[in-house]
Design a protein around this motif. Structure first.
Motif, PDB file in Angstrom:
ATOM      1  N   ARG A 128       0.526  38.477  35.604  1.00  0.00           N
ATOM      2  CA  ARG A 128      -0.170  38.263  34.880  1.00  0.00           C
ATOM      3  C   ARG A 128      -0.508  38.433  32.950  1.00  0.00           C
ATOM      4  N   GLN A 131       2.331  37.579  30.681  1.00  0.00           N
ATOM      5  CA  GLN A 131       3.069  36.679  30.191  1.00  0.00           C
ATOM      6  C   GLN A 131       1.466  36.324  28.846  1.00  0.00           C
ATOM      7  N   LEU A 132       0.116  37.335  29.466  1.00  0.00           N
ATOM      8  CA  LEU A 132      -0.748  36.804  28.415  1.00  0.00           C
ATOM      9  C   LEU A 132      -0.597  37.868  27.616  1.00  0.00           C
ATOM     10  N   GLU A 135       1.403  35.603  24.965  1.00  0.00           N
ATOM     11  CA  GLU A 135       1.329  34.432  24.617  1.00  0.00           C
ATOM     12  C   GLU A 135       0.867  34.624  23.479  1.00  0.00           C
ATOM     13  N   ARG A 156      -7.412  40.622  25.264  1.00  0.00           N
ATOM     14  CA  ARG A 156      -7.818  39.440  26.530  1.00  0.00           C
ATOM     15  C   ARG A 156      -8.820  38.806  25.340  1.00  0.00           C
ATOM     16  N   LYS A 159      -7.186  36.719  22.984  1.00  0.00           N
ATOM     17  CA  LYS A 159      -6.468  35.267  23.923  1.00  0.00           C
ATOM     18  C   LYS A 159      -7.722  34.399  23.420  1.00  0.00           C
TER      19      LYS A 159
END
Length: 253
Positions: A128, A131-132, A135, A156, A159
């Motif tokens: 996870r 992938q984050l 992105e 985080r 994002k």
């Protein structure tokens, strides 16, 4: 070279199986390679400028990290070196290990960024986070201008800011409204964003980045806090302002 053959037994194939959520293949490879994936509790994602330097950077990382960790799997996927770590000696602060690497490596010019991701509870957390970060990684230098080391928590937040910046004019204006009292003051804006985003709230680091005296930074931050109605030196009050600064840079850079 990259080990994409279906039956290949290699650390590269193991890392690919982890990030691709191929649990059965991951367990088989881990067993064959005598790697205890349950021991992995830390991940670094090291983005590099030039793949021709990939081998040197991997060797450099291995030399540094082998001093502190018993378990270290270091493999490259595209322009990202995935570093999976476990069994760190209790004597060391793990974030300081990352800071030390950034400050001492001779290959820093070849590294675009490093994301430090602690407390990986299992391989799903690894996947996870991988992938984050992928992105958000393309926008990292639009938000943070003067840094190469980032924490998972910062990614985080980044994002969320990226998603906010794409929500339309009404939502972005609401987010940026906290900055409205200083939007016409370039020095105040620069000081605030440098202080929160680049200097991580450190007055000394902010003064060095802005090439002004520390007392000048203190005075500016005090005036900014009075104008916007938030004390950005207190974490509980700085969140909305921090987010607004990220969104502002995404829109205007």
């Amino acid at each position: 070279m990259w080990g994409d053959k279906h039956n290949e037994v290699s650390e590269y194939a193991l890392v690919k199986a982890i990030v691709n959520d191929e649990s059965e293949k991951m367990r088989r490879l881990a067993s064959l390679l005598y790697i205890d994936v349950s021991a992995i509790q830390m991940m670094w994602l090291v983005y590099i400028q030039d793949l021709s330097e990939e081998r040197r950077i991997r060797e450099d990382l291995k030399a540094h990290l082998s001093q502190y960790y018993k378990t270290a799997v270091i493999q490259t996927i595209d322009h990202c070196i995935v570093v999976l770590l476990g069994n760190c000696s209790y004597k060391y602060n793990e974030f300081e290990i990352a800071v030390e690497y950034i400050e001492t490596t001779s290959l820093i010019a070849e590294i675009s960024s490093i994301v430090y991701s602690p407390r990986m509870r299992n391989t799903q957390d690894v996947r996870r986070m991988y992938q984050l970060v992928n992105e958000a990684s393309k926008e990292v230098h639009r938000i943070y201008h003067h840094r190469k080391l980032y924490t998972a928590a910062e990614v985080r937040s980044m994002k969320r800011a990226i998603d906010l910046s794409k929500q339309g004019e009404e939502i972005t204006e609401e987010c940026l409204s906290v900055l409205e009292p200083i939007l016409d003051d370039p020095d105040a804006l620069m000081t605030l964003m440098t202080f929160l985003l680049d200097a991580k709230g450190n007055m000394d680091d902010c003064s060095k980045l802005l090439f002004v005296h520390k007392n000048t930074v203190k005075y500016r931050i005090k005036k900014i806090c009075e104008l916007i109605g938030y004390d950005v030196t207190i974490n509980s009050e700085s969140y909305d302002v921090y987010t607004a600064c990220m969104v502002y840079r995404l829109i205007h850079n």
